[in-house]
Design a protein around this motif. Structure first.
Motif, short mmCIF file in Angstrom:
data_model
loop_
_atom_site.label_atom_id
_atom_site.label_comp_id
_atom_site.label_asym_id
_atom_site.label_seq_id
_atom_site.Cartn_x
_atom_site.Cartn_y
_atom_site.Cartn_z
N ARG A 78 70.30 38.55 53.20
CA ARG A 78 68.84 38.59 53.16
C ARG A 78 68.34 37.80 51.95
O ARG A 78 68.64 38.15 50.81
N LYS A 79 67.57 36.76 52.21
CA LYS A 79 67.12 35.87 51.14
C LYS A 79 65.63 36.03 50.84
O LYS A 79 65.08 35.25 50.05
N ASN A 80 64.98 37.00 51.45
CA ASN A 80 63.58 37.28 51.12
C ASN A 80 63.46 37.71 49.66
O ASN A 80 64.33 38.39 49.13
N ALA A 81 62.35 37.33 49.02
CA ALA A 81 62.05 37.91 47.72
C ALA A 81 61.80 39.40 47.89
O ALA A 81 61.37 39.86 48.95
N ALA A 82 62.08 40.17 46.86
CA ALA A 82 61.81 41.61 46.91
C ALA A 82 60.32 41.86 47.07
O ALA A 82 59.49 41.19 46.44
N SER A 83 59.95 42.81 47.94
CA SER A 83 58.55 43.21 48.04
C SER A 83 58.18 44.05 46.82
O SER A 83 58.99 44.86 46.35
N VAL A 84 56.98 43.86 46.29
CA VAL A 84 56.55 44.56 45.07
C VAL A 84 55.21 45.22 45.30
O VAL A 84 54.36 44.72 46.06
N HIS A 85 54.99 46.37 44.63
CA HIS A 85 53.82 47.19 44.92
C HIS A 85 53.15 47.69 43.63
O HIS A 85 53.82 47.92 42.62
N LEU A 86 51.85 47.90 43.74
CA LEU A 86 51.09 48.69 42.77
C LEU A 86 50.78 50.02 43.43
O LEU A 86 50.13 50.07 44.49
N SER A 87 51.22 51.11 42.85
CA SER A 87 50.92 52.45 43.37
C SER A 87 49.85 53.06 42.48
O SER A 87 50.08 53.30 41.28
N TYR A 88 48.66 53.31 43.04
CA TYR A 88 47.53 53.77 42.25
C TYR A 88 47.57 55.29 42.06
O TYR A 88 47.87 56.04 43.00
N ALA A 89 47.28 55.71 40.85
CA ALA A 89 47.27 57.14 40.53
C ALA A 89 46.00 57.78 41.08
O ALA A 89 44.89 57.30 40.86
N LEU A 90 46.19 58.89 41.81
CA LEU A 90 45.06 59.61 42.39
C LEU A 90 45.44 61.08 42.54
O LEU A 90 46.52 61.40 43.04
N GLU A 91 44.58 61.97 42.07
CA GLU A 91 44.85 63.40 42.19
C GLU A 91 44.97 63.80 43.66
O GLU A 91 44.21 63.34 44.51
N LYS A 92 45.93 64.66 43.95
CA LYS A 92 46.18 65.06 45.34
C LYS A 92 44.99 65.78 45.96
O LYS A 92 44.81 65.77 47.17
N THR A 93 44.18 66.39 45.13
CA THR A 93 43.02 67.13 45.66
C THR A 93 41.80 66.24 45.91
O THR A 93 40.80 66.71 46.45
N THR A 94 41.89 64.96 45.51
CA THR A 94 40.75 64.05 45.69
C THR A 94 40.59 63.69 47.16
O THR A 94 41.56 63.28 47.82
N ARG A 95 39.40 63.81 47.68
CA ARG A 95 39.12 63.45 49.07
C ARG A 95 38.49 62.06 49.08
O ARG A 95 37.27 61.90 49.01
N ALA A 96 39.35 61.04 49.16
CA ALA A 96 38.90 59.64 49.11
C ALA A 96 38.46 59.20 50.50
O ALA A 96 39.29 59.03 51.40
N GLU A 97 37.16 59.01 50.65
CA GLU A 97 36.62 58.59 51.94
C GLU A 97 36.60 57.06 52.06
O GLU A 97 36.79 56.51 53.15
N TRP A 98 36.34 56.37 50.95
CA TRP A 98 36.31 54.90 50.92
C TRP A 98 37.33 54.39 49.90
O TRP A 98 37.51 55.00 48.84
N PHE A 99 37.96 53.27 50.19
CA PHE A 99 38.88 52.59 49.27
C PHE A 99 38.46 51.13 49.21
O PHE A 99 38.51 50.42 50.22
N TYR A 100 38.03 50.70 48.02
CA TYR A 100 37.56 49.33 47.81
C TYR A 100 38.52 48.60 46.88
O TYR A 100 38.94 49.14 45.85
N ASN A 101 38.87 47.37 47.22
CA ASN A 101 39.73 46.58 46.35
C ASN A 101 39.41 45.10 46.52
O ASN A 101 38.91 44.67 47.57
N GLU A 102 39.72 44.34 45.48
CA GLU A 102 39.58 42.89 45.51
C GLU A 102 40.94 42.26 45.26
O GLU A 102 41.79 42.84 44.59
N ILE A 103 41.13 41.05 45.80
CA ILE A 103 42.39 40.34 45.61
C ILE A 103 42.12 38.85 45.45
O ILE A 103 41.26 38.29 46.13
N THR A 104 42.84 38.24 44.52
CA THR A 104 42.81 36.79 44.32
C THR A 104 44.23 36.28 44.40
O THR A 104 45.07 36.65 43.57
N VAL A 105 44.52 35.46 45.38
CA VAL A 105 45.86 34.92 45.59
C VAL A 105 46.01 33.63 44.79
O VAL A 105 45.16 32.75 44.87
N ARG A 106 47.10 33.53 44.02
CA ARG A 106 47.33 32.37 43.15
C ARG A 106 48.35 31.38 43.72
O ARG A 106 48.39 30.23 43.30
N THR A 107 49.20 31.82 44.62
CA THR A 107 50.13 30.91 45.29
C THR A 107 50.17 31.27 46.77
O THR A 107 50.04 32.44 47.13
#
Length: 374
Positions: A112-141
């Motif tokens: 397998r020659k794929n690059a490793a997949s990498v992640h940001l895991s966001y901290a969020l309290e388990k009791t939080t009721r998140a109805e909306w999730f907003y994020n922005e992304i800028t791709v550089r390559t």
């Protein structure tokens, strides 16, 4: 003291414009003895630039290349990633390295020659009721076979993809219930995600082979170095005798200055708000896993069911099995000059971050969206 010969099989090398190329990390300074197993050919050896590899046949190599006729000899090396290019692909069975500088050298020895997949895991309290999730992304390559995912959550994912030299997509998908990993026809109807609506021009279907579920995509000419906005909504509902959740993915179309629906799915056996929030870079095809994939993320916000915005101000790093098993070590994460978190994978660039490490705080936080979809 006898130094064992390191054998790097030909099936681990990349084909680059008629050239067979191995990449690996040298960790010692000194002489490196090299040879080819099988039929000999000329071998070109050069050090990978610190900025990584952004395109096949990176021209910076030609300034430092050394050619060894017959594919064997000794070269003095320093620590870093090195490139070994064979001008007659398929004629050698392996690259052989020995000598003092081969000690602790690291090459991926898996097919397998794929690059490793990498992640940001966001901290969020388990009791939080998140109805909306907003994020922005800028791709550089933007190498082929790249998926930059902005809004991931326990039941699905939402981002942008490079599918061919001429096609790019916005993708929003939700997983079915159950444990079927390959064939959606084996998933009972009551476990399948149902499409409720989709935006103009959006293609919707089922998917398999990575779990199963409902897929949607819009062919859209998103651009490198342009910031794009993503928004996911979760609405728990009671249907019949069970709890379900309606998930909607919205993309901000900058040319229209408005939110547009990509798709809306109803997920069975759910009834939850958004949880397990994350973003990632993925190289989904191994033909060019040597190329650098780099993107910046944020600002990242949630809005609770009580209509309160909350910034996702802490995150940790994770990676797939290729990274965790240390087959590939060329990944990085941190705070970019823009003040946002970045992820990179491939390209033979690393900054020492490891699985589950916390990311440093972002220096610039931004604001949540001023308007939400109707």
């Amino acid at each position: 003291m006898h130094q064992e010969t390191l054998r790097i099989p030909a099936f681990t090398a990349y084909e680059e414009k008629g050239t067979l190329v191995w990449y690996g990390e040298i960790k010692q300074t000194g002489p490196l003895v090299f040879a080819l197993e099988g039929k000999s050919s000329d071998l070109f050896i050069e050090k990978v630039p610190a900025t990584g590899i952004r395109e096949v046949g990176f021209e910076g190599f030609t300034k430092t290349v050394r050619c060894f006729v017959g594919g064997q000899g000794t070269i003095s090396v320093t620590p870093g990633y090195w490139r070994f290019a064979l001008k007659a692909p398929g004629k050698a069975e392996a690259l052989l390295l020995s000598g003092p500088a081969s000690k602790d050298a690291h090459f991926n020895l898996k097919e397998r020659k794929n690059a490793a997949s990498v992640h940001l895991s966001y901290a969020l309290e388990k009791t939080t009721r998140a109805e909306w999730f907003y994020n922005e992304i800028t791709v550089r390559t933007t190498p082929l076979y790249s998926y930059y995912m902005a809004c991931g959550f326990a039941r699905g994912y939402f981002g942008i993809q490079v599918n061919s030299p001429t096609e790019r997509r916005i993708i929003f998908s939700i997983w079915d219930s159950g444990n079927e990993g390959v064939d959606r026809s084996k998933v009972a109807d009551e476990d399948q995600v149902k499409l409720l609506a989709k935006g103009e021009g959006v293609v919707a279907s089922g998917f398999g082979n990575e779990g199963t579920g409902g897929h949607s995509h819009l062919v859209y000419p998103w651009k490198q170095d342009t910031t794009y906005k993503f928004l996911v909504h979760a609405e728990p509902v009671h249907v019949g005798n069970g709890q379900q959740t309606i998930y909607s993915g919205y993309f901000w179309f900058p040319e229209k200055r408005t939110w547009g629906l990509i798709a809306r799915f109803r997920a069975p056996k759910d009834g939850n708000y958004l949880s397990g929030l994350y973003s990632f870079n993925e190289n989904f095809g191994g033909d060019n896993g040597q190329l650098l994939r780099l993107a910046e993320f944020g600002p990242s916000w949630i809005r609770t069911s009580e209509d309160k915005w909350q910034e996702l101000a802490a995150a940790s790093f994770s990676c797939d099995a290729t990274g965790r098993a240390k087959d590939r070590l060329d990944f990085a994460a941190g705070v970019a000059k823009s003040g946002r978190w970045y992820l990179s994978n491939g390209g033979f660039v690393k900054n020492g971050i490891a699985y589950k490490d916390p990311l440093p705080p972002r220096k610039q936080h931004g604001k949540p969206p001023e308007t939400l979809p109707a």
